[in-house]
Scaffold this active site. Structure first.
Site, mmCIF file in Angstrom:
data_model
loop_
_atom_site.group_PDB
_atom_site.id
_atom_site.type_symbol
_atom_site.label_atom_id
_atom_site.label_comp_id
_atom_site.label_asym_id
_atom_site.label_seq_id
_atom_site.Cartn_x
_atom_site.Cartn_y
_atom_site.Cartn_z
ATOM 1 N N ASP A 194 -0.897 -12.135 6.521
ATOM 2 C CA ASP A 194 -1.763 -12.879 7.430
ATOM 3 C C ASP A 194 -3.189 -12.930 6.861
ATOM 4 O OD1 ASP A 194 -2.671 -14.214 9.619
ATOM 5 O OD2 ASP A 194 -2.695 -12.493 10.961
ATOM 6 N N LYS B 213 0.885 -1.171 0.000
ATOM 7 C CA LYS B 213 0.000 0.000 0.000
ATOM 8 C C LYS B 213 0.927 1.226 0.000
ATOM 9 C CE LYS B 213 -4.217 1.729 0.409
ATOM 10 N NZ LYS B 213 -5.304 1.522 -0.537
#
Ligand code: NAD
Length: 376
Positions: free
Chosen positions: A264, A191
């Protein structure tokens, strides 16, 4: 010569799935010298720790471990054994292959994605500042005075460290893995448009590593970069777009390399694409040691029922065989698992249309069917 392997049964349903996995691995014909060790909630009293030193020492000696899931009780000041192991043995890679096997109930039938998740940094580094504490107030003051930005006074804060060295080694690991296992493409996920100094660094260093691996990084215009050439293709995706792409066209993706937090989340998302936790294997790997374990937890409500699906644990054993260089045995085991799942006669309850299906196989019956399949 037999391979020494530390075997940790774990707790909850761990001992059941580890026991059948051990049988299946022994049935491949590869010889193991199992060093059986106890860890987890059940040994707290006996050793005064859920992760006694001799367990870690054993892995340091054998270099390889097969581990059942271990419960982390909430709010008992109990450190996660899983996190502690990753830290103590510097297992900086969390490897999670998400592959569709025909017969598994899933919305997609053409998924074969390898998640390479950085395991030591990012928001999970554990560097946190509690709301209301003097050091938190100091940090808030520092952020404002240094011009970094204003944080509300009543905030709690978790730091997101991402380093050049940490990024470099995981992205290079993804390229090495691609070459070793004939994979075509590495996609780096980030990001960077929002978090310039953490994800921005991750993407910049990732691109440098790609260039060192023969990829040409061409800056076409501000925010527009194309990647050319290389024996392993390279591309980048912004994490939110990546989620959408995975749900819409997962077949386009091969290896994804991600910082800890996105890794994750996307590894569970990808496990969901191929049928869920019951079939999602994993490994935590460093330069010296490797610990193989299923993605799922200890599912304690099914403890002792010989009920849960051992596929994820057995496939983690398959990954261990590959790690040890036992490719033929790994292929044979994977094919046997695939055949039993495809036939559908000896699959566990979670693989059935109806979870209460009385014909569902027990954990041990499913493993026995895999052994019979390998012996055909
Ligand atoms: P979980 O993965 O143990 O179970 C969630 C649900 O998923 C179960 O109730 C069950 O319905 C299903 N499930 C999980 N594994 C399955 C299998 N093999 N076959 C069929 N169904 C299966 O997750 P949880 O309940 O959030 O966690 C339980 C404990 O495990 C917690 O203490 C957690 O900290 C721990 N945990 C350990 C590890 C590890 O040791 N690596 C990983 C994740 C969670």
């Amino acid at each position: 010569m037999a391979y020494p392997v530390t075997l940790i049964s774990g707790d909850g349903t761990g001992p059941e799935i580890v026991a059948v996995t051990k049988k299946v691995l022994d049935a491949t014909g590869v010889e193991f010298d199992w060093v059986e060790m106890e860890a987890g909630v059940d040994v707290m009293e006996k050793y005064g720790s859920p992760l006694p030193d001799h367990v870690v020492d054993s892995i340091r000696e054998t270099k390889v471990a097969l581990k059942g899931p271990i419960t982390t009780p909430v709010g008992h000041g109990f450190r996660s054994v899983n996190v502690a192991l990753r830290k103590m043995l510097n297992l900086y890679v969390c490897l999670r292959p998400c592959k569709y096997y025909p017969g598994v109930r899933s919305r997609y039938d053409n998924v074969d994605i390898i998640i390479v998740r950085e395991n030591t940094e990012d928001l999970y580094a554990g560097v946190e500042f509690e709301q209301g504490k003097p050091e938190t107030a100091q940090l808030i003051k520092f952020a404002e005075e240094s011009g970094a930005g204003k944080i509300r006074e009543d905030s709690g804060i978790s730091l997101k460290p991402i380093s050049v060295s940490g990024t470099r080694r995981i992205v290079q690991w993804a390229f090495d893995y691609a070459r070793k296992y004939n994979r075509k493409k590495v996609t780096i996920v980030h990001k960077a448009n929002i978090m310039k100094y953490s994800d921005g660094l991750w993407l910049k260093v990732g691109r440098e590593v790609a260039e060192e691996n023969g990829v040409k990084v061409v800056h076409k215009a501000e925010g527009w970069v194309v990647y050319e050439g290389g024996d392993v293709e390279f591309e980048d995706r912004i994490v939110d777009n990546m989620c959408m792409q995975l749900v819409q066209k997962p077949e386009l993706y091969d290896i994804l390399v991600l910082p800890n937090f996105y890794g994750d989340i996307l590894s569970d998302l990808s496990a969901g694409l191929v049928g869920g936790l019951g079939v999602a294997p994993g490994a935590n790997i460093g330069d010296e040691y490797a610990v193989f374990e299923a993605t799922h937890g200890s599912a304690p409500k099914y403890k002792g029922m010989d009920k849960v699906n051992p596929s994820a644990m057995i496939l983690s054993g398959m990954l261990m065989l590959r790690h040890l260089g036992e490719t033929e045995a790994a292929d044979r085991l994977e094919n046997a698992v695939a055949a039993v799942i495809k036939e559908g006669k000896y699959t566990t309850y979670d693989m059935r249309e109806n979870r209460d299906d009385p014909t569902a196989a027990k954990c041990s019956e499913y493993a026995a069917a895999i052994i019979r399949e390998m012996e055909k």
